[in-house]
Design a protein around this motif. Structure first.
Motif, PDB file in Angstrom:
ATOM      1  N   VAL A 405     -42.434 -20.882 -11.197  1.00 37.83           N
ATOM      2  CA  VAL A 405     -41.529 -19.741 -11.012  1.00 37.83           C
ATOM      3  C   VAL A 405     -40.146 -20.003 -11.594  1.00 37.83           C
ATOM      4  CG1 VAL A 405     -42.723 -18.947  -8.946  1.00 37.83           C
ATOM      5  CG2 VAL A 405     -40.873 -20.619  -8.727  1.00 37.83           C
ATOM      6  N   SER A 406     -39.896 -21.129 -12.219  1.00 36.03           N
ATOM      7  CA  SER A 406     -38.589 -21.425 -12.802  1.00 36.03           C
ATOM      8  C   SER A 406     -38.772 -22.424 -13.934  1.00 36.03           C
ATOM      9  CB  SER A 406     -37.630 -21.984 -11.739  1.00 36.03           C
ATOM     10  OG  SER A 406     -38.102 -23.220 -11.249  1.00 36.03           O
ATOM     11  N   GLY A 407     -37.722 -22.553 -14.761  1.00 40.43           N
ATOM     12  CA  GLY A 407     -37.765 -23.506 -15.854  1.00 40.43           C
ATOM     13  C   GLY A 407     -38.387 -22.917 -17.105  1.00 40.43           C
ATOM     14  N   SER A 408     -38.441 -23.763 -18.142  1.00 37.31           N
ATOM     15  CA  SER A 408     -38.949 -23.292 -19.434  1.00 37.31           C
ATOM     16  C   SER A 408     -40.431 -22.941 -19.376  1.00 37.31           C
ATOM     17  CB  SER A 408     -38.695 -24.366 -20.491  1.00 37.31           C
ATOM     18  OG  SER A 408     -39.362 -25.573 -20.124  1.00 37.31           O
ATOM     19  N   GLU A 409     -41.203 -23.632 -18.511  1.00 39.39           N
ATOM     20  CA  GLU A 409     -42.639 -23.353 -18.433  1.00 39.39           C
ATOM     21  C   GLU A 409     -42.902 -21.929 -17.951  1.00 39.39           C
ATOM     22  OE1 GLU A 409     -41.153 -25.863 -17.113  1.00 39.39           O
ATOM     23  OE2 GLU A 409     -41.942 -27.712 -18.010  1.00 39.39           O
ATOM     24  N   GLU A 410     -41.996 -21.401 -17.124  1.00 38.29           N
ATOM     25  CA  GLU A 410     -42.214 -20.067 -16.575  1.00 38.29           C
ATOM     26  C   GLU A 410     -42.027 -18.976 -17.619  1.00 38.29           C
ATOM     27  OE1 GLU A 410     -41.188 -16.263 -14.752  1.00 38.29           O
ATOM     28  OE2 GLU A 410     -39.789 -17.606 -15.794  1.00 38.29           O
ATOM     29  N   LEU A 411     -41.271 -19.275 -18.701  1.00 35.32           N
ATOM     30  CA  LEU A 411     -41.037 -18.268 -19.745  1.00 35.32           C
ATOM     31  C   LEU A 411     -42.324 -17.898 -20.484  1.00 35.32           C
ATOM     32  CD1 LEU A 411     -37.662 -19.476 -21.286  1.00 35.32           C
ATOM     33  CD2 LEU A 411     -38.055 -17.376 -20.010  1.00 35.32           C
ATOM     34  N   VAL A 412     -43.219 -18.870 -20.657  1.00 40.95           N
ATOM     35  CA  VAL A 412     -44.474 -18.594 -21.354  1.00 40.95           C
ATOM     36  C   VAL A 412     -45.277 -17.576 -20.534  1.00 40.95           C
ATOM     37  CG1 VAL A 412     -46.569 -19.591 -22.309  1.00 40.95           C
ATOM     38  CG2 VAL A 412     -44.432 -20.887 -22.354  1.00 40.95           C
ATOM     39  N   HIS A 413     -45.781 -16.553 -21.204  1.00 43.41           N
ATOM     40  CA  HIS A 413     -46.537 -15.433 -20.614  1.00 43.41           C
ATOM     41  C   HIS A 413     -45.634 -14.411 -19.924  1.00 43.41           C
ATOM     42  CE1 HIS A 413     -50.061 -17.712 -21.607  1.00 43.41           C
ATOM     43  NE2 HIS A 413     -49.799 -18.660 -20.712  1.00 43.41           N
ATOM     44  N   SER A 414     -44.309 -14.623 -19.963  1.00 43.73           N
ATOM     45  CA  SER A 414     -43.400 -13.608 -19.416  1.00 43.73           C
ATOM     46  C   SER A 414     -43.263 -12.458 -20.424  1.00 43.73           C
ATOM     47  CB  SER A 414     -42.032 -14.215 -19.126  1.00 43.73           C
ATOM     48  OG  SER A 414     -42.140 -15.218 -18.133  1.00 43.73           O
ATOM     49  N   THR A 415     -42.801 -11.319 -19.939  1.00 42.92           N
ATOM     50  CA  THR A 415     -42.586 -10.150 -20.800  1.00 42.92           C
ATOM     51  C   THR A 415     -41.108  -9.875 -20.952  1.00 42.92           C
ATOM     52  OG1 THR A 415     -42.759  -8.648 -18.908  1.00 42.92           O
ATOM     53  CG2 THR A 415     -44.785  -9.119 -20.135  1.00 42.92           C
ATOM     54  N   GLY A 416     -40.751  -9.185 -22.031  1.00 38.76           N
ATOM     55  CA  GLY A 416     -39.358  -8.857 -22.288  1.00 38.76           C
ATOM     56  C   GLY A 416     -39.238  -7.623 -23.162  1.00 38.76           C
ATOM     57  N   GLU A 417     -38.029  -7.427 -23.719  1.00 36.73           N
ATOM     58  CA  GLU A 417     -37.720  -6.222 -24.487  1.00 36.73           C
ATOM     59  C   GLU A 417     -37.050  -6.615 -25.787  1.00 36.73           C
ATOM     60  OE1 GLU A 417     -35.082  -2.101 -23.988  1.00 36.73           O
ATOM     61  OE2 GLU A 417     -35.035  -3.679 -22.458  1.00 36.73           O
ATOM     62  N   VAL A 418     -37.433  -5.933 -26.865  1.00 33.77           N
ATOM     63  CA  VAL A 418     -36.847  -6.181 -28.182  1.00 33.77           C
ATOM     64  C   VAL A 418     -35.468  -5.532 -28.236  1.00 33.77           C
ATOM     65  CG1 VAL A 418     -37.117  -5.856 -30.663  1.00 33.77           C
ATOM     66  CG2 VAL A 418     -39.140  -6.251 -29.222  1.00 33.77           C
ATOM     67  N   LEU A 419     -34.452  -6.255 -28.745  1.00 33.64           N
ATOM     68  CA  LEU A 419     -33.082  -5.744 -28.829  1.00 33.64           C
ATOM     69  C   LEU A 419     -32.756  -5.187 -30.205  1.00 33.64           C
ATOM     70  CD1 LEU A 419     -31.161  -8.530 -26.848  1.00 33.64           C
ATOM     71  CD2 LEU A 419     -31.985  -6.327 -26.020  1.00 33.64           C
ATOM     72  N   GLU A 420     -33.459  -5.593 -31.254  1.00 33.52           N
ATOM     73  CA  GLU A 420     -33.196  -5.132 -32.602  1.00 33.52           C
ATOM     74  C   GLU A 420     -34.488  -5.157 -33.418  1.00 33.52           C
ATOM     75  OE1 GLU A 420     -30.353  -7.808 -34.229  1.00 33.52           O
ATOM     76  OE2 GLU A 420     -31.779  -9.475 -34.396  1.00 33.52           O
ATOM     77  N   SER A 421     -34.478  -4.392 -34.490  1.00 24.25           N
ATOM     78  CA  SER A 421     -35.670  -4.369 -35.348  1.00 24.25           C
ATOM     79  C   SER A 421     -35.740  -5.668 -36.159  1.00 24.25           C
ATOM     80  CB  SER A 421     -35.616  -3.159 -36.296  1.00 24.25           C
ATOM     81  OG  SER A 421     -35.623  -1.952 -35.561  1.00 24.25           O
ATOM     82  N   PHE A 422     -36.940  -6.260 -36.220  1.00 23.48           N
ATOM     83  CA  PHE A 422     -37.158  -7.439 -37.069  1.00 23.48           C
ATOM     84  C   PHE A 422     -38.657  -7.616 -37.258  1.00 23.48           C
ATOM     85  CE2 PHE A 422     -37.062  -9.039 -32.753  1.00 23.48           C
ATOM     86  CZ  PHE A 422     -38.087  -9.965 -32.701  1.00 23.48           C
TER      87      PHE A 422
END
Length: 475
Positions: A405-422
């Motif tokens: 639930v914390s640390g860099s390992e928790e980022l994998v498989h997390s979801t997010g939002e794109v801030l700019e086109s690329f």
């Protein structure tokens, strides 16, 4: 932040270990012996050793080093002031061997008033070149302790016909007879070597009888009665003793008394060789190593566990250990550990507790006073062990199966939002933080993405599938 906290954690542990090592170094830097009187001319002294307490490995080490120091100082006589309830047979025999081989005459003195030389103390008294006692002291009760159960057996009434009365030897098993006969032969040999009453010595072993100082003098069990050490030195002056086949006349009236106290090493050995302490050290060692293997990186638990286990093994080397009891303790710990790993109906846990208790009671194979494991201590550690393995350790294992639930390992498989086109690298928001991301699929602002990997500070992302997008929550 996580890195700095981890560094402080390890620095604290290394600091604690350094303090322990410095403390041990200071102890070893101290002088090996403590002499209570001013140094006298070599050869014109009487060395005084205080044998106060149970005869065990620590007392054996103290007497051996005291006899060696007396020989180095070319002392005229060694005085063992005895007040002991008895002790271990192995330690007693090694002490007697040192006394017989000593190049300096040894005088055993049961003192002060109210002291005793029971059990092992009686053997040591018989082995000494001169045996003395102070008024209001006693000696005897030299029966091997485990044989005392014979005295509690019901007696056959005198009214029973003599031919029907069972022979006492029939009630004794072969081991009992062997132990008693061995002890009798040993003490009779000592009595004959020193010209003392061998018949009473045998009676003290077979029947456990005791004598006062006056009675012992009258029966030729001891050589003299003295009020204190000064009176003792005056009374033995001019006596002749047999020292390794050579007749030596003592001149003790004007000797300076040099008392060697029990130093920190003797006291430390006495603590470590105490069965209760050895038992605690053994369990701390087991728990520390289990904790280190299950949660690598603790360091302190592993170091403390290893040191404690080695000290316990050292103590077990000099104590009368029942290895069946030790095996039962290990089996009990294994069962309780298995109960934590494979929770079921509790059969393993109950069996582990039973094996642990039985093994703890059987561990020390002697009934000598001060050399048994306390029952309340066994009960306390049984409850602690059961709680540790079946509750605490079980919770630790279950927590390791939960998602991160914390640390860099928790980022994998997390979801997010794109801030700019690329279409290769750009910026995204994950858990409310801006991250540099890389993708193989063109992305547009506001599009939902999923983290597939992390390379340093660069995230690898891919577009979320439609069903994921519908169920995603805003971060």
């Amino acid at each position: 932040m996580c890195v700095r906290k981890s560094a402080r954690f390890y620095q604290t542990q290394y600091g604690l270990l350094l303090v322990c090592l410095l403390w041990i170094g200071i102890l070893f830097a101290q002088s090996p012996d403590t002499v209570s009187t001013a140094k006298s001319d070599t050869g014109n002294i009487a060395v005084w050793l205080d044998v106060n307490g149970a005869i065990g490995p620590a007392m054996q080490d103290y007497i051996q080093r005291g006899l060696s120091r007396a020989a180095e100082r070319r002392a005229q006589v060694i005085i063992l002031q005895i007040d002991t309830p008895g002790g271990l047979d192995v330690s007693m025999r090694k002490i007697i061997q040192e006394i017989i081989a000593s190049p300096v005459p040894v005088v055993s003195f049961v003192a002060p008033g109210g002291a005793r030389a029971a059990s092992a103390g009686t053997y040591i008294l018989y082995a000494s070149h001169i045996a003395a006692m102070a008024p209001a002291t006693n000696l005897g009760a030299a029966t091997p302790v485990k044989m005392n159960t014979l005295a509690s057996q019901p007696e056959v009434p005198d009214s029973q016909p003599k031919g029907e009365q069972p022979d006492k030897s029939d009630r004794q098993d072969a081991m009992t007879v062997k132990v008693i006969n061995d002890a009798v032969a040993y003490i009779r040999g000592l009595a004959q070597m020193r010209g003392r009453n061998a018949d009473w010595a045998e009676q003290a072993v077979r029947e456990g009888v005791s004598l006062t100082a006056a009675e012992a003098l009258d029966k030729n069990v001891i050589d003299l009665v003295a009020d204190d050490v000064s009176d003792l030195l005056a009374r033995i002056d001019g006596r002749t003793v047999d020292l390794s086949g050579e007749k030596v006349k003592l001149s003790t009236r004007s000797l300076a008394l040099e008392r060697i106290e029990q130093d920190w090493r003797t006291r430390l050995l006495a603590v470590v060789a105490d069965p209760n302490i050895a038992y605690i050290l053994m369990l701390i060692g087991f728990y520390g190593l289990v904790l280190e293997f299950t949660t690598p990186g603790t360091i302190v638990a592993g170091v403390v566990g290893a040191i404690s286990l080695l000290l316990a093994l050292f103590a077990f080397q000099v104590l009368p250990i029942n290895y069946a009891g030790l095996a039962l303790i290990l089996l009990g710990i294994t069962f309780m550990l298995a109960e934590a790993l494979l929770p079921g109906v509790g059969a393993l846990g109950i069996g582990g507790i039973a094996a642990f208790v039985i093994g703890s009671i059987m561990l020390i194979d002697t009934e000598v006073p001060d050399y048994g494991i306390s029952i309340p201590l066994i009960a306390t550690f049984t409850l602690m062990s059961a709680g540790f393995f079946m509750l605490v350790f079980g919770m630790v294992l279950k927590s390791r199966k939960k998602p991160v639930v914390s640390g860099s390992e928790e980022l994998v498989h997390s979801t997010g939002e794109v801030l700019e086109s690329f279409d290769q690298e750009g910026w995204v928001r994950v858990h409310g933080e801006r991250w540099r991301a890389r993708t193989n699929t063109p992305l547009s602002p506001g599009q939902r993405i999923k983290v597939t990997a992390m390379r340093g500070l660069l995230l690898e992302v891919e577009p979320c599938q439609p069903d994921h997008t519908m169920n995603a929550t805003e971060n």
